[in-house]
Design a protein around this motif. Structure first.
Motif, PDB file in Angstrom:
ATOM      1  N   GLY A 168      -0.126  -3.819  -7.366  1.00  0.00           N
ATOM      2  CA  GLY A 168      -0.778  -3.224  -8.358  1.00  0.00           C
ATOM      3  C   GLY A 168       0.085  -3.168  -9.817  1.00  0.00           C
ATOM      4  N   GLY A 169       1.400  -2.857  -9.370  1.00  0.00           N
ATOM      5  CA  GLY A 169       2.675  -2.603 -10.478  1.00  0.00           C
ATOM      6  C   GLY A 169       3.453  -3.915 -10.423  1.00  0.00           C
ATOM      7  N   TYR A 170       4.467  -3.875 -10.854  1.00  0.00           N
ATOM      8  CA  TYR A 170       5.496  -4.715 -11.057  1.00  0.00           C
ATOM      9  C   TYR A 170       6.966  -4.111 -10.431  1.00  0.00           C
ATOM     10  N   TYR A 171       7.209  -4.747  -9.271  1.00  0.00           N
ATOM     11  CA  TYR A 171       8.371  -4.543  -8.484  1.00  0.00           C
ATOM     12  C   TYR A 171       9.412  -5.551  -8.413  1.00  0.00           C
ATOM     13  N   ALA A 172       8.914  -6.947  -8.370  1.00  0.00           N
ATOM     14  CA  ALA A 172       9.812  -8.044  -7.945  1.00  0.00           C
ATOM     15  C   ALA A 172      11.045  -8.281  -8.701  1.00  0.00           C
ATOM     16  N   GLY A 173      12.178  -8.048  -7.883  1.00  0.00           N
ATOM     17  CA  GLY A 173      13.451  -8.349  -8.756  1.00  0.00           C
ATOM     18  C   GLY A 173      14.145  -7.133  -9.286  1.00  0.00           C
ATOM     19  N   THR A 174      13.468  -6.014  -8.896  1.00  0.00           N
ATOM     20  CA  THR A 174      13.838  -4.611  -9.423  1.00  0.00           C
ATOM     21  C   THR A 174      14.507  -3.821  -8.239  1.00  0.00           C
ATOM     22  N   ALA A 175      15.223  -2.697  -8.447  1.00  0.00           N
ATOM     23  CA  ALA A 175      15.533  -1.943  -7.070  1.00  0.00           C
ATOM     24  C   ALA A 175      14.417  -1.076  -6.617  1.00  0.00           C
ATOM     25  N   ALA A 176      13.279  -1.049  -7.303  1.00  0.00           N
ATOM     26  CA  ALA A 176      12.246  -0.321  -6.804  1.00  0.00           C
ATOM     27  C   ALA A 176      11.396  -1.114  -5.531  1.00  0.00           C
ATOM     28  N   ASP A 177      11.992  -2.293  -5.442  1.00  0.00           N
ATOM     29  CA  ASP A 177      11.203  -3.554  -4.461  1.00  0.00           C
ATOM     30  C   ASP A 177      11.806  -3.157  -2.959  1.00  0.00           C
TER      31      ASP A 177
ATOM     32  N   HIS B 168       9.681  -2.754  -0.720  1.00  0.00           N
ATOM     33  CA  HIS B 168       8.746  -3.667   0.038  1.00  0.00           C
ATOM     34  C   HIS B 168       9.462  -4.773   0.875  1.00  0.00           C
ATOM     35  N   SER B 169      10.157  -5.707  -0.098  1.00  0.00           N
ATOM     36  CA  SER B 169      10.628  -6.709   0.068  1.00  0.00           C
ATOM     37  C   SER B 169      11.923  -6.732   1.031  1.00  0.00           C
ATOM     38  N   ALA B 170      12.755  -5.998   0.491  1.00  0.00           N
ATOM     39  CA  ALA B 170      13.843  -5.516   1.304  1.00  0.00           C
ATOM     40  C   ALA B 170      13.577  -5.106   2.733  1.00  0.00           C
ATOM     41  N   TYR B 171      12.789  -4.194   3.024  1.00  0.00           N
ATOM     42  CA  TYR B 171      12.117  -3.812   4.187  1.00  0.00           C
ATOM     43  C   TYR B 171      11.781  -5.063   5.039  1.00  0.00           C
ATOM     44  N   LEU B 172      10.913  -6.086   4.322  1.00  0.00           N
ATOM     45  CA  LEU B 172      10.579  -7.369   5.107  1.00  0.00           C
ATOM     46  C   LEU B 172      11.566  -8.054   5.682  1.00  0.00           C
ATOM     47  N   ARG B 173      12.894  -8.221   4.717  1.00  0.00           N
ATOM     48  CA  ARG B 173      13.680  -9.083   5.014  1.00  0.00           C
ATOM     49  C   ARG B 173      14.894  -8.255   5.981  1.00  0.00           C
TER      50      ARG B 173
ATOM     51  N   GLU C 163      10.781 -16.864   2.466  1.00  0.00           N
ATOM     52  CA  GLU C 163      10.351 -17.376   0.839  1.00  0.00           C
ATOM     53  C   GLU C 163       9.181 -16.344   0.635  1.00  0.00           C
ATOM     54  N   PHE C 164       9.470 -15.706  -0.463  1.00  0.00           N
ATOM     55  CA  PHE C 164       8.449 -14.530  -1.033  1.00  0.00           C
ATOM     56  C   PHE C 164       7.368 -15.223  -2.234  1.00  0.00           C
ATOM     57  N   VAL C 165       6.354 -15.024  -2.271  1.00  0.00           N
ATOM     58  CA  VAL C 165       5.381 -15.254  -3.438  1.00  0.00           C
ATOM     59  C   VAL C 165       4.877 -13.730  -3.884  1.00  0.00           C
ATOM     60  N   TYR C 166       4.823 -13.622  -5.109  1.00  0.00           N
ATOM     61  CA  TYR C 166       4.444 -12.275  -5.770  1.00  0.00           C
ATOM     62  C   TYR C 166       3.368 -12.486  -6.626  1.00  0.00           C
ATOM     63  N   ALA C 167       2.216 -11.694  -6.340  1.00  0.00           N
ATOM     64  CA  ALA C 167       1.119 -11.581  -7.310  1.00  0.00           C
ATOM     65  C   ALA C 167       1.170 -10.118  -7.588  1.00  0.00           C
ATOM     66  N   GLU C 168       1.730 -10.143  -9.040  1.00  0.00           N
ATOM     67  CA  GLU C 168       1.863  -8.536  -9.419  1.00  0.00           C
ATOM     68  C   GLU C 168       1.092  -8.181 -10.701  1.00  0.00           C
ATOM     69  N   GLY C 169       1.123  -6.877 -11.055  1.00  0.00           N
ATOM     70  CA  GLY C 169       0.300  -6.512 -12.054  1.00  0.00           C
ATOM     71  C   GLY C 169      -1.258  -6.466 -11.903  1.00  0.00           C
TER      72      GLY C 169
ATOM     73  N   TYR D 203       0.746  -1.177  -0.007  1.00  0.00           N
ATOM     74  CA  TYR D 203      -0.119   0.001   0.149  1.00  0.00           C
ATOM     75  C   TYR D 203       0.795   1.249  -0.034  1.00  0.00           C
ATOM     76  N   ASN D 204       0.856   2.112  -0.883  1.00  0.00           N
ATOM     77  CA  ASN D 204       1.471   3.227  -1.062  1.00  0.00           C
ATOM     78  C   ASN D 204       3.051   3.030  -0.962  1.00  0.00           C
ATOM     79  N   PHE D 205       3.477   1.943  -1.722  1.00  0.00           N
ATOM     80  CA  PHE D 205       4.891   1.686  -1.788  1.00  0.00           C
ATOM     81  C   PHE D 205       5.378   1.055  -0.619  1.00  0.00           C
ATOM     82  N   ASP D 206       4.709   0.656   0.412  1.00  0.00           N
ATOM     83  CA  ASP D 206       5.156   0.000   1.762  1.00  0.00           C
ATOM     84  C   ASP D 206       4.178  -1.012   2.221  1.00  0.00           C
TER      85      ASP D 206
END
Ligand code: FMN
Length: 211
Positions: free
Chosen positions: A143-152, A154-159, A171-177, A98-101
């Motif tokens: 809503g968008g696509y972030y996994a595997g990019t520097a814009a993610d 969200h995942s870095a924060y959680l790790r 382990e992460f599972v992503y539903a994107e787009g 939500y709102n990038f985080d």
């Protein structure tokens, strides 16, 4: 020995959230392999944890025998959340972006489980987590696509946050787009559901080898 699983749902849509549905799909598969297991579900939309305040933080760092009644209640709430985590062998986090985080409800929950001297300790080499030996699965949707990019971030924060507690098996599972139109949404959801099914199958195979 039967295992314990803790599922923390952070979608504002509660059981109807896409992340909750993915987490539920995983937990249903996991339960079949662990029929005697205890599963605890913490839904942060239905039962939000309050924001951390100076009063609550001071309660955490006040010695137990010096706490007043209000401080004891605040600490008891945090202790109960931490006990629930400690008992869990497997932790399932359903975490929308939500709102990038992460949802603010999850941040408030994290602020109550990160306790110096309880779930991590400060050392000369930096903080060391005290909740090791746990396996975490994160089911996230965007809503968008972030996994595997520097814009993610969200995942870095959680790790990073989980590492503070000593949890590195994540382990992460992503539903994107999901906000890119109907076809990308259906594709994103189907791929995430397939990823969940793959993880459950792998766990089945590991159990079969171990048996
Ligand atoms: C309040 C709100 C804020 C959102 N912000 C973002 C965002 O910053 N980036 C993004 O890719 N998607 C964003 N989305 C889309 C969600 O990540 C997507 O709808 C996802 O399915 C939400 O998970 P949930 O259904 O489990 O709640 C937002 C959705 C909502 C409702």
């Amino acid at each position: 020995m039967s295992k314990n699983l803790l599922q923390v749902n952070a979608s504002i849509f509660s059981k109807d959230g896409q992340t909750t549905r993915l987490a539920d799909q995983f937990v249903t598969g996991w339960r079949k392999q662990n029929p005697g297991a205890a599963v605890v579900v913490r839904d942060l939309a239905r039962e939000p944890v309050p924001h951390l305040t100076a009063e609550r933080f001071h309660a955490f760092i006040t010695p137990a025998d010096a706490r007043n009644a209000e401080q004891r209640a605040a600490v008891a709430h945090s202790d109960a959340l931490i006990d629930e985590l400690r008992r869990a062998d497997v932790i399932v986090l359903a975490v929308p972006m939500y709102n990038f985080d992460v949802p603010s409800t999850l941040k408030a929950y994290f602020d109550h489980i990160a306790r110096a001297g309880v779930t991590f300790k400060y050392t000369e080499k930096g903080p060391v987590g005290l909740l090791d030996g746990k396996q975490v699965y994160v089911f996230t949707a965007r809503g968008g696509y972030y996994a595997g990019t520097a814009a993610d971030t969200h995942s870095a924060y959680l790790r990073n946050f989980l590492r503070l507690l000593g949890i590195t098996d994540v382990e992460f599972v992503y539903a994107e787009g999901l906000a890119m139109g109907d076809a990308p949404k259906q594709k994103g959801l189907a791929e995430a559901q397939q990823a969940v099914a793959r993880i459950v199958t792998q766990l089945n195979q590991q159990d079969a080898v171990a048996a």
